[in-house]
Every structure is written in structure tokens, then in C-alpha cells.
Write a protein that holds these residues in place. Structure first.
Motif, PDB file in Angstrom:
ATOM      1  N   ALA A   1      -4.355  19.713   1.338  1.00  0.00           N
ATOM      2  CA  ALA A   1      -3.311  20.720   1.568  1.00  0.00           C
ATOM      3  C   ALA A   1      -3.902  22.121   1.608  1.00  0.00           C
ATOM      4  O   ALA A   1      -3.442  22.986   2.366  1.00  0.00           O
ATOM      5  N   SER A   2      -4.934  22.359   0.804  1.00  0.00           N
ATOM      6  CA  SER A   2      -5.563  23.685   0.798  1.00  0.00           C
ATOM      7  C   SER A   2      -6.278  23.972   2.111  1.00  0.00           C
ATOM      8  O   SER A   2      -6.506  25.139   2.450  1.00  0.00           O
ATOM      9  N   LEU A   3      -6.635  22.919   2.850  1.00  0.00           N
ATOM     10  CA  LEU A   3      -7.347  23.083   4.126  1.00  0.00           C
ATOM     11  C   LEU A   3      -6.418  22.978   5.333  1.00  0.00           C
ATOM     12  O   LEU A   3      -6.869  23.102   6.472  1.00  0.00           O
ATOM     13  N   ALA A   4      -5.120  22.744   5.080  1.00  0.00           N
ATOM     14  CA  ALA A   4      -4.177  22.528   6.176  1.00  0.00           C
ATOM     15  C   ALA A   4      -4.055  23.782   7.041  1.00  0.00           C
ATOM     16  O   ALA A   4      -4.178  24.912   6.566  1.00  0.00           O
ATOM     17  N   SER A   5      -3.812  23.555   8.336  1.00  0.00           N
ATOM     18  CA  SER A   5      -3.631  24.668   9.268  1.00  0.00           C
ATOM     19  C   SER A   5      -2.269  24.640   9.946  1.00  0.00           C
ATOM     20  O   SER A   5      -1.976  25.505  10.772  1.00  0.00           O
ATOM     21  N   GLY A   6      -1.467  23.646   9.622  1.00  0.00           N
ATOM     22  CA  GLY A   6      -0.151  23.552  10.232  1.00  0.00           C
ATOM     23  C   GLY A   6       0.667  22.474   9.564  1.00  0.00           C
ATOM     24  O   GLY A   6       0.268  21.898   8.540  1.00  0.00           O
ATOM     25  N   ALA A   7       1.823  22.164  10.162  1.00  0.00           N
ATOM     26  CA  ALA A   7       2.744  21.210   9.558  1.00  0.00           C
ATOM     27  C   ALA A   7       2.136  19.818   9.449  1.00  0.00           C
ATOM     28  O   ALA A   7       2.321  19.121   8.447  1.00  0.00           O
ATOM     29  N   LEU A   8       1.385  19.384  10.465  1.00  0.00           N
ATOM     30  CA  LEU A   8       0.810  18.038  10.441  1.00  0.00           C
ATOM     31  C   LEU A   8      -0.133  17.856   9.255  1.00  0.00           C
ATOM     32  O   LEU A   8      -0.092  16.834   8.565  1.00  0.00           O
ATOM     33  N   GLY A   9      -0.986  18.842   9.011  1.00  0.00           N
ATOM     34  CA  GLY A   9      -1.881  18.759   7.869  1.00  0.00           C
ATOM     35  C   GLY A   9      -1.129  18.685   6.559  1.00  0.00           C
ATOM     36  O   GLY A   9      -1.537  17.983   5.630  1.00  0.00           O
ATOM     37  N   LEU A  10      -0.005  19.404   6.481  1.00  0.00           N
ATOM     38  CA  LEU A  10       0.812  19.373   5.277  1.00  0.00           C
ATOM     39  C   LEU A  10       1.471  18.008   5.103  1.00  0.00           C
ATOM     40  O   LEU A  10       1.562  17.491   3.986  1.00  0.00           O
TER      41      LEU A  10
END
Length: 398
Positions: free
Chosen positions: A90-99
Motif C-alpha cells: 500500500a505504501s508503494l501504490a500509485s493508484g486505485a488498483l494498487g490499493l
């Protein structure tokens, strides 16, 4: 499981729940910053947590059955590793999909292995029936202690380090559960009760044929809806109304603090009074508290008072519901059967987290969700009244 001192099992189980649920309850604090940082709407954030809650619930019958067979320790270790990976992701997410993949899938997988369903089975096997509800209440209070301790720490880390590094810090805290798993580790022993050779299929057939089992499912759905809605969206609701994020963090911390007392109280009362009566009263009280909160002017004082009152009623449902399952069906398959009921709780959590974000994005308000929450609380109070608390015929004296 080799016989351990009940105090050690209870302490480690409570500490595991303290960390796993404490971190989970801090997620609502990340909503404003993560929504802005990732360029997503509240419905996207709510859907990530909704997916987490749903997956958490869907796997509970499976992890519960594994815990009944192999013990809680291995599951807790696996859950801790996946939980930490989810937070780092989650700390590396860049958008909704990563979340969705991190907060939703990985954390959902992890929590199914290192929260109430897994550890309550271990606790239930080392305490006598007349003290079981209290023991479950003490473990449940661990989740509240975590909320009281971890949520303010999470808010401080967000303020000082930013939301990405705060998630890394929480991942480090999660790793402590690997050590605590030693206290609940070991292969379970069969409980000394009638019908101990009952198969998994027989246990499922027996439970599915009891109306009380389905009524417990219906009530726990409402519990999940309430907790996910308030835990995920209450801080944002307060900031929308002009209060500070610190007030939201303090409110969630108060929920945890007062639920320590509430879980302990309902755990004790569950060993003395009717569990179904206590559950009916608890859900009705939730509706009354919400109505009073909505009727009064919103100030920091009323927000914190609401948090304290709801906190007292927050997870008192857990020792009562799990205690009813153990009392009705025995503890041989307690983790599995409670896992099924907890699945209903998490389906409610899915709708509580997601529908609140969706309705806010559509209407700019949480009013409809508050109304639904009040109505659902009254519904839950009513469905508990017909529950039959006596053990099934298999467990009755000859």
C-alpha cells in the motif's frame, strides 16, 4: 495442543488481536491523505477496505477449520508475513488498483489468519466452559486496546512522516506477531465433550439445520456494517463538518478505550446472564446512541462522547456471539463455525465501508448511511430474541 497455562494463551491471543486489529482500525486515518495523494475518490478507498473485509470473511471458515486441525500458531505467522507485505504494498501504490491489491487482497488474506476466529479457538480449549465468555471478552478487549494505542500512533506517524512511511512503520509493528504466535502454537487436542468424533461435514450439517445459527449470522452482519462504516468513514465525516483530523483520531482511540471496558463487561455478563438478551440490548443501544448523536449539535465534545458510547458497545458482540456458538454446538469446531458467522460479519463490513463511500460520492453526505445504521441496529436487536441458547441434542445428557 500441549496443555499450556491459560493465562499465557489468553495473553498472547489478546496481544495478537491488539496488534492486528489496532493497525486495521487506523486505516480510516489514511483516507484523506491517500485519496489526495493517489488521486482517487472515497468510494475507491472504501472499496479497497470493503474488499479487504469481504475476503477476510470469505476465508474465515477455511482458516477456522485449519486452526481446529493444526493449531493457531502457524496461521498467525503466515498472516503476519502477508499483512506486512500488504502494508508495504500500500505504501508503494500509485493508484486505485494498487490499493485494491494491497489493502484489499493482501491485508484481507492476512487478517483471516491472525484475528478473533483463529485465536479464540485456541483460548476456548484451555479454559473451562463457565469462564469461557470472560476469556473471550479479554481477548476481544485486546482489539480495543490496540485501537486505543495504535490509532494515535498512526495519526502521529502520518503527521510526522507522511502516509507512505507511516504504513512502513505499521508493517514493522505487525512483525511482532510472529513472536507472539509461540503462545498459541501447537496441535489442538480434542475437547472432552460428547460427540467429539463428529466430522466436519456432520458439524456443518448440524449447524445449518439450527435456526439459531442463521439468526446469529443475521445479527453479526449488522455488527460488521456498523463497525466498518464508523471505523472507515467517521474521521472523514468529522473533518467534513469542520472538526480536525486529530479529533477523528481521538474519537477512534476512545472507541478502543471504552471497548476495553465493554468487552470485559459483556464477557463477564455473558457467563451470568442470557447471551441472546445481552446481544439484543447491545444492538438496540447502538441505535439509540446513533440517534442521540445525530440529534445533538456536532462539536468535539459530542463527537468524543459518541465515540465513547459506541466504544462500550463496539465488540461486546464477539464474546457473546462466539460464546453462544460454543454453548450451542460445543468447541470441537468452534473456530470453523464462528468463522462462518464471522463471514456474515465481514459481508456486512463490505457494505458498510463501500456503500458509505459510494453514497458520499453520489450525494455529498453520509445521511442515508446513518439512517440505515439505525434501522439495522433495531433489526439486529429483534432477530436475537428467538435464539435458543440450549446445547444441541448431541450435547444433552443422556
Amino acid at each position: 495442543m500441549a496443555m499450556r497455562r491459560p493465562s499465557i494463551v489468553i495473553f498472547c491471543a489478546a496481544a495478537i488481536v491488539t496488534i492486528s486489529m489496532g493497525v486495521r482500525q487506523a486505516f480510516g486515518l489514511f483516507l484523506p491523505d491517500m485519496s489526495m495523494g493517489l488521486g482517487i475518490g472515497r468510494s475507491d478507498f472504501g472499496l479497497a477496505l470493503a474488499l479487504q473485509n469481504l475476503l477476510f470473511g470469505l476465508l474465515q471458515p477455511i482458516t477456522g477449520a485449519l486452526g481446529d486441525k493444526y493449531g493457531a500458531g502457524r496461521l498467525v505467522v503466515a498472516g503476519a508475513v502477508v499483512y506486512a507485505l500488504g502494508l508495504v504494498g500500500a505504501s508503494l501504490a500509485s493508484g486505485a488498483l494498487g490499493l485494491y491489491l494491497s489493502f484489499g487482497v493482501l491485508v484481507g488474506l492476512a487478517m483471516s489468519a491472525c484475528t478473533f476466529v483463529t485465536v479464540l479457538g485456541a483460548v476456548g480449549r484451555v479454559v473451562p466452559p463457565e469462564r469461557r465468555s470472560l476469556a473471550f471478552g479479554l481477548v476481544t478487549a485486546g482489539g480495543s486496546l490496540g485501537q486505543f494505542l495504535v490509532v494515535p500512533g498512526g495519526q502521529l506517524m502520518i503527521a510526522e512522516l507522511g502516509w507512505r512511511m507511516a504504513l512502513i512503520g505499521l508493517a514493522g509493528l505487525i512483525s511482532v506477531m510472529v513472536i507472539l504466535s509461540l503462545g498459541v502454537a501447537g496441535r489442538p487436542q480434542l475437547p472432552a465433550e460428547s460427540g467429539r468424533d463428529q466430522s466436519v461435514r456432520d458439524a456443518l450439517r448440524e449447524a445449518s439445520g439450527e435456526r439459531s445459527f442463521w439468526l446469529l449470522n443475521a445479527g453479526f452482519f449488522v455488527c460488521g456494517f456498523h463497525i466498518a462504516f464508523i471505523g472507515t468513514h467517521f474521521p472523514a465525516y468529522l473533518t467534513d463538518k469542520g472538526l480536525s483530523l486529530a479529533t477523528g483520531a481521538n474519537a477512534l482511540a476512545l472507541v478502543g478505550l471504552f471497548n476495553i471496558a465493554g468487552s470485559w463487561f459483556f464477557g463477564i455478563m455473558g457467563d451470568r446472564w442470557s447471551k441472546k438478551g445481552l446481544l439484543a440490548g447491545l444492538y438496540a443501544a447502538r441505535s439509540a446512541v446513533m440517534l442521540a448523536f445525530l440529534a445533538l449539535p456536532l462539536t468535539p465534545v459530542t463527537a468524543l462522547a459518541f465515540a465513547g458510547a459506541m466504544g462500550f458497545l463496539w465488540l461486546g458482540t464477539v464474546p457473546l456471539t462466539s460464546g453462544l456458538i460454543g454453548g450451542i454446538f460445543g468447541i470441537r469446531y468452534l473456530s470453523m463455525l464462528y468463522g462462518i458467522v464471522f463471514l456474515s460479519h465481514q459481508v456486512g463490513s463490505f457494505f458498510g465501508a463501500w456503500s458509505a463511500g459510494l453514497m458520499f460520492d453520489l450525494t455529498g453526505s453520509y445521511d442515508s448511511i446513518w439512517t440505515a445504521s439505525v434501522a439495522l441496529g433495531l433489526f439486529a436487536a429483534l432477530v436475537h430474541l428467538p435464539i435458543r441458547e440450549a446445547p444441541v441434542a448431541r450435547l444433552q445428557p443422556a
